[in-house]
Design a protein around this motif. Structure first.
Motif, PDB file in Angstrom:
ATOM      1  N   CYS A 801     -17.309 -23.938 -14.559  1.00 53.24           N
ATOM      2  CA  CYS A 801     -17.444 -22.852 -13.587  1.00 53.24           C
ATOM      3  C   CYS A 801     -16.295 -22.795 -12.604  1.00 53.24           C
ATOM      4  CB  CYS A 801     -18.770 -22.954 -12.846  1.00 53.24           C
ATOM      5  SG  CYS A 801     -19.029 -24.525 -11.992  1.00 53.24           S
ATOM      6  N   GLY A 802     -15.388 -23.734 -12.650  1.00 51.48           N
ATOM      7  CA  GLY A 802     -14.234 -23.707 -11.759  1.00 51.48           C
ATOM      8  C   GLY A 802     -13.197 -24.717 -12.196  1.00 51.48           C
ATOM      9  N   VAL A 803     -11.949 -24.474 -11.831  1.00 51.33           N
ATOM     10  CA  VAL A 803     -10.860 -25.387 -12.171  1.00 51.33           C
ATOM     11  C   VAL A 803      -9.808 -25.332 -11.078  1.00 51.33           C
ATOM     12  CG1 VAL A 803      -9.690 -23.626 -13.564  1.00 51.33           C
ATOM     13  CG2 VAL A 803      -9.150 -26.033 -13.925  1.00 51.33           C
ATOM     14  N   VAL A 804      -9.249 -26.469 -10.739  1.00 46.97           N
ATOM     15  CA  VAL A 804      -8.179 -26.553  -9.756  1.00 46.97           C
ATOM     16  C   VAL A 804      -7.141 -27.532 -10.290  1.00 46.97           C
ATOM     17  CG1 VAL A 804      -9.263 -28.421  -8.434  1.00 46.97           C
ATOM     18  CG2 VAL A 804      -7.648 -26.883  -7.298  1.00 46.97           C
ATOM     19  N   ARG A 805      -5.863 -27.283 -10.019  1.00 46.41           N
ATOM     20  CA  ARG A 805      -4.817 -28.146 -10.556  1.00 46.41           C
ATOM     21  C   ARG A 805      -3.641 -28.214  -9.598  1.00 46.41           C
ATOM     22  NH1 ARG A 805      -3.707 -27.489 -15.683  1.00 46.41           N
ATOM     23  NH2 ARG A 805      -5.549 -26.214 -16.051  1.00 46.41           N
ATOM     24  N   ILE A 806      -2.864 -29.283  -9.714  1.00 51.50           N
ATOM     25  CA  ILE A 806      -1.551 -29.382  -9.087  1.00 51.50           C
ATOM     26  C   ILE A 806      -0.558 -29.844 -10.138  1.00 51.50           C
ATOM     27  CG2 ILE A 806      -2.295 -29.797  -6.716  1.00 51.50           C
ATOM     28  CD1 ILE A 806      -1.776 -32.795  -7.211  1.00 51.50           C
ATOM     29  N   ILE A 807       0.667 -29.352 -10.027  1.00 50.76           N
ATOM     30  CA  ILE A 807       1.759 -29.761 -10.916  1.00 50.76           C
ATOM     31  C   ILE A 807       2.908 -30.206 -10.018  1.00 50.76           C
ATOM     32  CG2 ILE A 807       3.330 -29.079 -12.754  1.00 50.76           C
ATOM     33  CD1 ILE A 807       1.389 -26.872 -13.488  1.00 50.76           C
ATOM     34  N   ALA A 808       3.273 -31.479 -10.115  1.00 47.16           N
ATOM     35  CA  ALA A 808       4.302 -32.042  -9.247  1.00 47.16           C
ATOM     36  C   ALA A 808       5.688 -31.841  -9.830  1.00 47.16           C
ATOM     37  CB  ALA A 808       4.047 -33.533  -9.017  1.00 47.16           C
ATOM     38  N   ASP A 809       6.691 -31.837  -8.971  1.00 46.50           N
ATOM     39  CA  ASP A 809       8.071 -31.737  -9.442  1.00 46.50           C
ATOM     40  C   ASP A 809       8.511 -33.088  -9.998  1.00 46.50           C
ATOM     41  OD1 ASP A 809       8.726 -33.403  -7.314  1.00 46.50           O
ATOM     42  OD2 ASP A 809       9.496 -31.796  -6.067  1.00 46.50           O
TER      43      ASP A 809
END
Length: 906
Positions: A801-809
């Motif tokens: 029902c939901g998704v959150v993400r981070i992508i680092a350099d």
């Protein structure tokens, strides 16, 4: 891994050629010809301090004189001039450069390495990406760019080729040109100073002009980056690789059997398999494989049925099965009965299915239809030999008509011959029906499909670092630390078995005796026949010096054996110090197989787990497989199946099958031990006895050194972070499970988009999204847990029902966030909880900044960002987009300041 600024390579708005020349035979002249004649539609600017014009185009004396900014530069200047050129290009706004010249050295050439580093230092302030140096260059048929030293421009196609060798790049282009094979892009990486395989795999995974990716690999420099990018790309499209150096020598001399057995090429093979790639060994095979895999056939098993109008061709195909993955299937009795009604009485009634030389199109149709419905096989190879009584073209049309109603049916074709068969093969190829010239090629193609499907299964496995809960890890760690404190690198047999026992690996009870007399007394206590071995920290393999005596039945025999061991060691290795003897019960398991299992270290991919047939002749037998940790049961069983001894373990005659769960479990435990104890460099369990009653380790050897990095950071594949699962309570009183995303969540992501309001989807993707493609969903669900993290919220019914993400350099400084909550779940506080969890993860990772782009009209998201401490400003690129930034570094410093103030009071 980063694709930053790679768009400037593939889609530049303007190109500069620095070092252009009019002098025939020079690199500058060759590249100028290729660039100007490729058909690039944007401006091409040339730089040469001594020329007024290049190929009738106005030339500029220096980079500083260029009248417009260029995205891509091609540098054909001397190495010592390149750092300055790169710096000037960066100042002019250039974002990517293809550096062609050699001369940067490798290995011990210090001056070359210094020039290379100076080039990278000049590029870093501008985030300018560099292809090369010392490569053939870059070609994109889609944008009509030929920034290379190639002797021809390839045809347009949908296959990307990435090569580490300029010579191999040129050879592949020549080979493909003669056969009309086209490419979307060709990239020659050269020395991989900056852009490497990982970067390009990550970019090409989402390139919709590329249907498949071919790699020519000589070496990998960043294993975790390569594996992460390769796994992402291989989920989206076929990735096929040739690895040079298959015949190179294996690992350097090592103290353990496993260290010597795990040759580097075997480890590369394991890495390609785990990444979901298909490895081939010949240039012709490379193009055969891409044609086969691109047909879209997906197998459910490894059994092939062969149809042929000539018995000999069918036999040739059956013989070829011996050398490939896969096996011949069976024609089920009900299918035999059905075929009896449509075939002459003399048909073969077995696989291969010989439908006789007078077979016409109707017969091919009836037989193929029946065999596609047969559950005894997973694919069908249709062979046709030219005969005087039938028309092969008519038979082919019958097959084509049938397959038109069954797209992507698992069918391969082989029309033998040339004059009449060549046009037929072209007809098959035009309809993307896999077709081959010989039965051997067709069977090899089936093997490719089987191997590829198996590798795709491995790709989906995301085992955690730790599965087993009950461990006496502290005891094992204490043993290892005590050995290191004593200045030793090798554990004794007793110490090694203590470490294994802590991980629930069954071991033989082993006792230590200082003298022959004490050994005799221990033998009496144990009872029954015993085994006596020499105990010495100076010895690696005890049997090599006569240090093992078996089947000793009484005290006198044990004492005599100990004295014989002393004499044998003294005569063969007089410098060896004998500390005593080990005494253990003689294990009698007549049905057991002797196995070897353990750990070795590869310079590129880090620690690997090894398995195979054991015993004293383990190196001679050479039956082994390696796998990259972490492992689970599926991966461990696949590893076992790659060995010849697995056939014996399956049972034969009066030998029952061995306990495969126990063997696989041992391999998984070894991988877990590896994650917990980074000091372990090598480990042997040899022999590991396995039969229907389980496994038991009779002997063990462990080599240790001081740990340089935490256990799982040595792994080329970061384990699934199962420790980050939690339950979230929402404002309406309901709960959802928060956990890291897994590859199998791809359908769930698609479902979130499909069940959300189009306006909410537009807010998430900053634009309209009519469809959520498989490639994007695959990319978002198959992530690198090292540089990227995504949490999904899962309802009790299993729906996401939901998704959150981070992508680092690449420098692990800043990370971009993205979030989406399914429309029907809004208003329950889920978005706030997801953002809180991902920001806490960013803090634990030590990131300095988290940022994101939000549409100006997305008021709820902007208010949430402000509530969480983000600073909001207008994007420099688009006034309709707001840039939100959370300074975690300042936040952390503020917390430190508060803490200092609290402790500094009166």
């Amino acid at each position: 891994m980063t694709t930053r600024n790679l768009d400037a390579l593939f889609h530049p708005r303007a190109i500069a050629l620095v070092g252009a020349s009019n002098r025939t035979g020079t690199v500058g002249a060759l590249v100028a010809r290729n660039l100007f004649e490729a058909g690039y539609e944007g401006p091409i600017l040339t730089v040469n301090p001594r020329e007024r014009a290049i190929r009738s185009s106005l030339n500029y004396a220096s980079v500083a004189d260029l009248p417009i900014a260029v995205d891509l530069a091609v540098v054909a200047a001397a190495p010592d001039a390149v750092p300055g050129i790169i710096a000037h290009l960066g100042e002019k706004g250039c974002r990517a450069a293809v550096v062609l010249p050699a001369g940067y050295g490798a290995g011990e050439r210090v001056e070359g390495a210094a020039a290379r580093q100076a080039m990278l230092d000049a590029a870093r302030p501008f985030l300018l990406r560099i292809i090369g140096p010392n490569g053939l260059g870059f070609i994109s048929t889609r944008t009509h760019i030929n920034a290379s030293l190639a002797h021809l421009m390839p045809a347009k196609g949908d296959v990307a080729f990435v090569s580490q060798s300029d010579a191999m790049s040129a050879a592949v282009l020549d080979w493909a040109h003669a056969r009309g094979f086209g490419f979307s892009h060709v990239v020659s990486l050269g020395d991989k100073a900056d852009v490497d395989f990982g970067d390009l795999l990550d970019y090409l995974a989402l390139d919709n002009t590329t249907r498949a990716i071919l790699l020519y690999v000589e070496s990998v420099t960043d294993a975790r980056k390569f594996m992460s990018a390769g796994r992402i790309a291989a989920r989206s499209k076929p990735v096929i690789v040739i690895k040079a150096g298959r015949s190179a020598a294996g690992a350097k001399a090592a103290l353990s059997h496993t260290g010597a057995l795990a040759g580097s090429d075997m480890v590369y093979d394991a890495a390609f398999r785990r990444a979901g790639m298909l490895r081939v060994h010949e240039l012709r095979e490379l193009f055969e494989a891409v044609t086969t895999l691109s047909a879209g056939i997906r197998l459910t098993g490894d059994r092939l049925c062969v149809i042929s109008n000539g018995g000999g061709a069918g036999v040739v195909a059956a013989d070829a099965m011996e050398g490939v993955a896969g096996r011949l299937g069976a024609v089920l009795p009900e299918t035999v009965a059905a075929l009896d009604k449509v075939l002459p009485a003399s048909w073969s009634r077995a696989n291969p299915v010989d439908i006789l030389g007078d077979a016409n199109g109707a017969r091919y149709t009836e037989v193929l239809s029946a065999l596609l419905a047969d559950k005894g096989s997973d694919a069908v190879l249709v062979l046709n030999c030219p005969t005087a009584v039938t028309d092969g073209a008519q038979a082919a049309e019958a097959v084509i008509s049938l397959l038109a109603t069954r797209p992507r049916a698992p069918v391969l074709t082989c029309w033998l011959g040339e004059a009449a068969a060549a046009p037929v093969r072209r007809r098959f190829a035009a309809r993307r029906i896999p077709t081959y010239e010989t039965p051997e090629e067709a069977v090899r193609a089936f093997g490719h499909l089987v191997s590829y499907q198996r590798n795709q299964t491995l790709l989906m496995q995301t085992p955690p670092a730790r599965i087993f809960d009950e461990r006496d890890r502290d005891k094992a760690r204490t043993v290892v630390e005590r050995v290191l404190a004593a200045g030793r690198s090798a554990l004794s047999e007793v110490e090694a078995k203590a470490v294994l026992a802590a991980y629930d690996i069954p071991v033989v009870d082993t006792r230590v005796a200082a003298t022959p007399e004490e050994a005799g007394r221990l033998a009496v206590e144990i009872g029954g026949p015993v085994v006596v071995k020499v105990l010495s920290h100076d010895l690696t393999h005890k049997s090599d010096v006569g240090g093992v005596r078996l089947d000793l039945h009484d005290r006198e025999a044990v004492e005599e054996a100990c004295r014989a061991i002393i004499a044998s060691v003294a005569s063969r290795r007089p410098e060896v110090r004998i500390e005593g003897f080990t005494v253990q019960a003689m294990v009698r398991r007549p049905n057991a197989q002797e196995l070897i299992a353990g750990i070795a270290y590869d310079a590129t991919f880090g620690p690997v787990v090894l398995f195979g047939q054991g015993g004293t002749a383990v190196e001679v037998i050479g039956d082994r497989a390696v796998a990259l940790p972490p492992l689970n049961g599926v991966l461990a069983r696949e590893m076992i199946e790659r060995t010849r001894v697995s056939r014996l373990l399956a049972g034969y005659r009066d030998h029952p099958p061995a306990d495969m769960d126990a063997i696989a479990g041992t391999l998984v435990k070894i991988a877990e031990l590896l994650a917990d104890l980074p000091q372990i460099a090598e480990l042997d369990i040899n022999p590991l006895l396995a039969d229907e009653n389980g496994v038991i380790a009779l002997d063990a050897r462990i080599v240790v050194h001081e740990a340089r990095v935490e256990g799982t950071r040595r792994f080329a594949i970061k384990p699934y972070p199962s420790g980050q699962e939690a339950e979230l309570l929402l404002t309406d009183g309901s709960t959802v499970l928060l956990r890291p995303i897994r590859p199998e969540d791809e359908p769930g992501l698609v479902d979130v988009v499909h069940r959300s309001d189009p306006q909410d989807v537009r807010m998430r993707f900053l634009g309209s999204v009519k469809d959520f493609p498989h490639l994007m969903a695959a990319r978002l669900s198959q992530i690198d847990y090292d540089r990227e993290m995504a949490f999904v919220a899962v309802e009790p019914n299993g729906d996401i029902c939901g998704v959150v993400r981070i992508i680092a350099d690449p420098d692990n400084e800043a990370a971009e966030y993205a979030i989406m909550v399914r429309s029907d779940m809004k208003g329950k506080g889920l978005g706030f909880r997801l953002m809180t969890e991902i920001l806490n993860h960013a803090r634990k990772r030590g990131l300095s900044q988290v940022f994101g782009d939000v549409l100006r009209e997305n008021g709820p998201m902007l208010r949430l960002d402000e509530e969480l401490g983000f600073k909001v400003s207008t994007s420099a690129d688009d006034p309709a987009v707001m840039r939100v930034v959370l300074d975690l570094k300042a936040e952390a410093q503020g917390h430190d300041g508060h803490a200092a103030a609290a402790t500094a009071g009166p």
